[in-house]
Design a protein around this motif. Structure first.
Motif, PDB file in Angstrom:
ATOM      1  N   ARG A  91      18.005   4.534 -27.103  1.00  0.00           N
ATOM      2  CA  ARG A  91      18.744   4.127 -26.009  1.00  0.00           C
ATOM      3  C   ARG A  91      19.706   5.527 -25.367  1.00  0.00           C
ATOM      4  O   ARG A  91      19.414   5.762 -24.020  1.00  0.00           O
ATOM      5  N   VAL A  92      20.053   6.513 -26.180  1.00  0.00           N
ATOM      6  CA  VAL A  92      20.647   7.633 -25.846  1.00  0.00           C
ATOM      7  C   VAL A  92      19.908   8.613 -25.339  1.00  0.00           C
ATOM      8  O   VAL A  92      20.171   9.462 -24.375  1.00  0.00           O
ATOM      9  N   PHE A  93      18.777   8.778 -25.797  1.00  0.00           N
ATOM     10  CA  PHE A  93      17.498   9.629 -25.463  1.00  0.00           C
ATOM     11  C   PHE A  93      16.635   8.992 -24.411  1.00  0.00           C
ATOM     12  O   PHE A  93      15.428   9.832 -24.212  1.00  0.00           O
ATOM     13  N   ALA A  94      16.939   7.843 -23.784  1.00  0.00           N
ATOM     14  CA  ALA A  94      15.750   7.274 -22.951  1.00  0.00           C
ATOM     15  C   ALA A  94      15.860   7.701 -21.431  1.00  0.00           C
ATOM     16  O   ALA A  94      14.832   7.500 -20.863  1.00  0.00           O
ATOM     17  N   SER A  95      16.625   8.576 -21.161  1.00  0.00           N
ATOM     18  CA  SER A  95      16.458   9.192 -19.735  1.00  0.00           C
ATOM     19  C   SER A  95      15.702  10.533 -19.684  1.00  0.00           C
ATOM     20  O   SER A  95      15.313  10.991 -20.628  1.00  0.00           O
ATOM     21  N   ARG A  96      15.508  10.847 -18.507  1.00  0.00           N
ATOM     22  CA  ARG A  96      14.946  12.144 -17.982  1.00  0.00           C
ATOM     23  C   ARG A  96      15.725  13.023 -17.272  1.00  0.00           C
ATOM     24  O   ARG A  96      16.453  12.620 -16.394  1.00  0.00           O
ATOM     25  N   PRO A  97      15.363  14.417 -17.683  1.00  0.00           N
ATOM     26  CA  PRO A  97      16.258  15.136 -16.898  1.00  0.00           C
ATOM     27  C   PRO A  97      15.862  15.395 -15.582  1.00  0.00           C
ATOM     28  O   PRO A  97      14.681  15.124 -15.104  1.00  0.00           O
ATOM     29  N   HIS A  98      16.561  15.772 -14.541  1.00  0.00           N
ATOM     30  CA  HIS A  98      16.354  15.983 -13.170  1.00  0.00           C
ATOM     31  C   HIS A  98      15.302  17.093 -12.942  1.00  0.00           C
ATOM     32  O   HIS A  98      15.446  17.967 -13.476  1.00  0.00           O
ATOM     33  N   SER A  99      14.244  17.028 -12.068  1.00  0.00           N
ATOM     34  CA  SER A  99      13.457  17.936 -12.005  1.00  0.00           C
ATOM     35  C   SER A  99      13.014  18.015 -10.668  1.00  0.00           C
ATOM     36  O   SER A  99      12.431  17.131  -9.872  1.00  0.00           O
ATOM     37  N   GLU A 364      24.820  10.608 -23.588  1.00  0.00           N
ATOM     38  CA  GLU A 364      26.205  10.748 -24.227  1.00  0.00           C
ATOM     39  C   GLU A 364      26.068  11.741 -25.546  1.00  0.00           C
ATOM     40  O   GLU A 364      25.102  11.830 -25.864  1.00  0.00           O
ATOM     41  N   ASP A 365      27.092  12.074 -25.940  1.00  0.00           N
ATOM     42  CA  ASP A 365      27.201  12.651 -27.359  1.00  0.00           C
ATOM     43  C   ASP A 365      26.752  11.903 -28.392  1.00  0.00           C
ATOM     44  O   ASP A 365      26.867  10.607 -28.258  1.00  0.00           O
ATOM     45  N   VAL A 366      26.198  12.275 -29.185  1.00  0.00           N
ATOM     46  CA  VAL A 366      25.494  11.563 -30.417  1.00  0.00           C
ATOM     47  C   VAL A 366      25.278  12.561 -31.487  1.00  0.00           C
ATOM     48  O   VAL A 366      25.430  13.752 -31.555  1.00  0.00           O
ATOM     49  N   ASN A 367      25.768  11.934 -32.766  1.00  0.00           N
ATOM     50  CA  ASN A 367      25.444  12.528 -33.907  1.00  0.00           C
ATOM     51  C   ASN A 367      24.064  12.310 -34.429  1.00  0.00           C
ATOM     52  O   ASN A 367      23.442  11.279 -34.793  1.00  0.00           O
ATOM     53  N   LEU A 368      23.259  13.512 -34.381  1.00  0.00           N
ATOM     54  CA  LEU A 368      21.743  13.380 -35.029  1.00  0.00           C
ATOM     55  C   LEU A 368      21.402  14.191 -36.080  1.00  0.00           C
ATOM     56  O   LEU A 368      21.570  15.237 -36.126  1.00  0.00           O
ATOM     57  N   THR A 377      21.834  17.242 -23.231  1.00  0.00           N
ATOM     58  CA  THR A 377      21.010  18.286 -23.848  1.00  0.00           C
ATOM     59  C   THR A 377      19.545  17.572 -23.672  1.00  0.00           C
ATOM     60  O   THR A 377      19.216  16.562 -23.817  1.00  0.00           O
ATOM     61  N   GLN A 378      18.494  18.397 -23.237  1.00  0.00           N
ATOM     62  CA  GLN A 378      17.115  18.014 -23.173  1.00  0.00           C
ATOM     63  C   GLN A 378      16.474  17.793 -24.632  1.00  0.00           C
ATOM     64  O   GLN A 378      16.877  18.624 -25.573  1.00  0.00           O
ATOM     65  N   VAL A 379      15.589  17.033 -24.621  1.00  0.00           N
ATOM     66  CA  VAL A 379      14.872  16.733 -26.085  1.00  0.00           C
ATOM     67  C   VAL A 379      13.325  16.734 -25.857  1.00  0.00           C
ATOM     68  O   VAL A 379      12.914  16.166 -24.927  1.00  0.00           O
ATOM     69  N   MET A 380      12.476  17.584 -26.551  1.00  0.00           N
ATOM     70  CA  MET A 380      11.093  17.594 -26.554  1.00  0.00           C
ATOM     71  C   MET A 380      10.678  17.103 -27.844  1.00  0.00           C
ATOM     72  O   MET A 380      11.142  17.565 -28.999  1.00  0.00           O
ATOM     73  N   ILE A 381       9.644  16.186 -27.921  1.00  0.00           N
ATOM     74  CA  ILE A 381       8.869  16.111 -29.022  1.00  0.00           C
ATOM     75  C   ILE A 381       7.444  16.622 -29.169  1.00  0.00           C
ATOM     76  O   ILE A 381       6.684  16.455 -28.098  1.00  0.00           O
ATOM     77  N   ASN A 382       7.348  17.795 -30.175  1.00  0.00           N
ATOM     78  CA  ASN A 382       6.246  18.539 -30.222  1.00  0.00           C
ATOM     79  C   ASN A 382       5.167  17.531 -30.892  1.00  0.00           C
ATOM     80  O   ASN A 382       5.027  17.604 -32.109  1.00  0.00           O
ATOM     81  N   LEU A 383       4.324  16.681 -30.214  1.00  0.00           N
ATOM     82  CA  LEU A 383       3.306  15.902 -30.933  1.00  0.00           C
ATOM     83  C   LEU A 383       2.233  16.730 -31.544  1.00  0.00           C
ATOM     84  O   LEU A 383       1.656  16.236 -32.596  1.00  0.00           O
ATOM     85  N   TYR A 384       2.018  17.809 -31.010  1.00  0.00           N
ATOM     86  CA  TYR A 384       0.861  18.743 -31.917  1.00  0.00           C
ATOM     87  C   TYR A 384       1.417  19.171 -33.160  1.00  0.00           C
ATOM     88  O   TYR A 384       0.747  19.105 -33.982  1.00  0.00           O
ATOM     89  N   ALA A 385       2.863  19.357 -33.238  1.00  0.00           N
ATOM     90  CA  ALA A 385       3.271  19.693 -34.636  1.00  0.00           C
ATOM     91  C   ALA A 385       3.412  18.675 -35.506  1.00  0.00           C
ATOM     92  O   ALA A 385       3.137  18.403 -36.815  1.00  0.00           O
ATOM     93  N   VAL A 386       3.800  17.410 -34.831  1.00  0.00           N
ATOM     94  CA  VAL A 386       3.949  16.161 -35.664  1.00  0.00           C
ATOM     95  C   VAL A 386       2.486  15.783 -36.273  1.00  0.00           C
ATOM     96  O   VAL A 386       2.509  15.288 -37.329  1.00  0.00           O
ATOM     97  N   GLY A 387       1.598  15.783 -35.445  1.00  0.00           N
ATOM     98  CA  GLY A 387       0.194  15.463 -36.060  1.00  0.00           C
ATOM     99  C   GLY A 387      -0.323  16.471 -37.008  1.00  0.00           C
ATOM    100  O   GLY A 387      -1.384  16.076 -37.832  1.00  0.00           O
ATOM    101  N   ARG A 388       0.064  17.516 -37.185  1.00  0.00           N
ATOM    102  CA  ARG A 388      -0.211  18.630 -38.143  1.00  0.00           C
ATOM    103  C   ARG A 388       0.768  19.106 -39.246  1.00  0.00           C
ATOM    104  O   ARG A 388       0.655  20.013 -39.920  1.00  0.00           O
ATOM    105  N   GLU A 389       1.673  17.843 -39.540  1.00  0.00           N
ATOM    106  CA  GLU A 389       2.709  18.219 -40.476  1.00  0.00           C
ATOM    107  C   GLU A 389       1.988  17.945 -41.866  1.00  0.00           C
ATOM    108  O   GLU A 389       1.559  17.079 -42.111  1.00  0.00           O
TER     109      GLU A 389
END
Length: 485
Positions: A91-99, A364-368, A377-389
């Motif tokens: 829920r905390v990371f469900a939004s998108r940054p303005h672009s 909102e602020d969150v402990n991760l 804070t923007q967040v990106m998931i590197n699916l390329y790296a996850v798939g080759r972990e």
């Protein structure tokens, strides 16, 4: 005088950059590569950000903090870190940054993929899932898929074993399917829709100073980016406006997305207003998202199979056995093709069409994972790296081995974070069922109909990738296809 003002501006931004860096370091110990004033870590992205970020993560860890200009960006490169972001704190990371780019090209970010998290997004998600992309609607378009795949097979057959551009043929097939599903009919050379789609996808991945260094947004205007975005948006809107108008003037007897949306607008049965702009945004989402990703996946599947002839032969044998002498593969047949599904999973693992997810932003602020992550804070998931972990997939994580999926329950439906090419959580792609069945039946028919030979040097392990949001092959896949023996 102008030079003095410019130097003062650069000095001011440099001081601001270091102040922000110090503030983050005081409150966080997230591993972070050193950056440069003004641009932060942007110089470390290179032509292929998904590969560069994977290399950085191998040094700084599966969760690292970068700065793109003045914007803090958290990059997750492991299944565990992705799970914490997309499930534990979804829920905390469900939004998108303005672009600015999304606003220009995607009707003010009214499409499902880029809309900020809130009531409007929930309404569009409900509309898409229940009325456009439900299992019932997927079944409704079965004839469309079978007809266009049959046309693709006939096109290949007519080449009489001569070299063909298979990338182009598969793109035409998937584009025609999505056109008929989303727009109601095929749009050919009169609109040059492929060129326009390529242009839009390329611009969606364009770097803008305004998004990351706001005080330098004037550079975007000087470089002509504003004019380019405006032209692409207007060109696409002209087509989509014609599509909606044609459906308004028609008899309403079809079942494509445009007709469904117009019916919902007239009946007001969904409990909220569906504006004309929202309709066009959703249709654009379905068309652009479905066309490029579907053809890209097919392209990588065929590339990997041609590079691994033993896998190609095994898949052809399975398809032939299950089809039992039929001239084509139906959607009923693919249910028993387990190696086919393994090939698809392995290709999605190694070549997710979107190797970097659309950015999320914390609301909102969150402990991760023990770190304090401030709101914004923007967040990106590197699916390329996850798939080759390596921790997940073993020391051969970079190798194409479909067999690894045969005795595994891991799937790409968003529950297993080792394999999330379509995302997970609230912002997961809702078109996953439609994409999966189109890909399965198209690949199976390609395997049943022909014996394949690549014109490429098969000793080449690393096929060059394109540059952009969707990662295709750099060069088209040229092959010969002779009738299956």
């Amino acid at each position: 005088m102008v030079m003095i003002l410019l130097l003062c501006l650069i000095f001011f931004i440099t001081i601001l950059f270091f102040i922000k860096q110090r503030a983050w370091k005081k409150s966080n110990t997230i591993p972070s590569p050193p950056g440069l004033p003004l641009i932060g870590n942007m110089h470390q992205l290179g032509q292929y950000p998904h590969q560069s970020l994977r290399s950085l993560s191998q040094h700084y860890g599966p969760l690292m903090l970068l700065h793109f200009g003045t914007v803090p960006v958290l990059v997750a490169s492991s299944a565990d870190a992705s799970r914490d972001i997309l499930k534990t704190h979804d829920r905390v990371f469900a939004s998108r940054p303005h672009s600015k780019i999304y606003d220009k090209l995607l009707y003010g970010s009214r499409n499902l993929a880029s809309a900020p998290y809130g009531e409007y997004w929930r309404q569009m998600k409900s509309l898409s899932v229940l009325h456009l992309l439900s299992n019932k609607m997927v079944r409704t378009f079965r004839d469309v898929r079978e007809q266009e795949i049959s046309l693709m097979m006939e096109t290949i057959r007519k080449q009489n074993s001569s070299p063909i551009n298979l990338s182009k043929i598969m793109m035409t097939c998937t584009s025609d399917v999505i056109c008929r599903v989303a727009l109601g009919r095929k749009y050919g050379a009169e609109t040059d829709l492929k060129e326009l789609t390529d242009r839009l996808v390329r611009q969606l991945g364009t770097f803008t100073f305004g998004n990351f260094v706001p005080c330098l947004s004037w550079i975007d205007w000087i470089c002509g980016l504003e004019r380019q975005l405006e032209k692409t948006a207007n060109d696409f809107d002209e087509i989509l406006e014609k599509v909606v108008q044609d459906h308004e003037d028609g008899d309403g007897g079809k079942a494509d997305f445009a007709d469904v949306l117009l019916t919902l607008q007239r009946d007001k049965s969904v409990g909220f207003e569906v504006s004309r702009m929202s309709m066009k945004a959703i249709i654009l989402d379905a068309f652009v998202g479905g066309t490029d990703t579907s053809s890209t996946l097919l392209e990588w599947e065929m590339s990997e199979l041609l590079s691994h002839p033993e896998c190609l032969k095994r898949l052809q044998e399975e398809v032939s056995t299950v089809s039992k002498g039929k001239s084509s593969v139906s959607e009923d047949d693919i249910q028993d093709m387990y190696y086919l599904k393994a090939v698809i999973k392995e290709t999605l693992r190694l070549h997710p069409p979107f190797p970097l997810t659309v950015p999320h932003v914390s609301t909102e602020d969150v402990n991760l994972r023990g770190y304090h992550i401030p709101a914004g804070t923007q967040v990106m998931i590197n699916l390329y790296a996850v798939g080759r972990e390596v921790a997940t997939w073993g020391p051969d994580a970079d190798d194409f081995k479909p067999e690894r999926h045969l005795n595994s329950s891991v799937d790409f439906l968003g529950q297993d974070f080792e394999l999330i090419p379509f995302g997970a959580g609230r912002r997961m792609c809702p078109g996953i069922s439609f994409a999966a069945v189109l890909n399965e039946v198209a690949l199976a028919n390609l395997m049943l109909g022909f014996d394949w030979q690549s014109t490429e040097d098969q000793t080449e392990n690393n096929v060059p990738e394109s540059i952009g949001v969707v990662i295709r092959r750099m060069f088209p896949l040229i092959v010969t296809a002779s009738p299956a023996t």
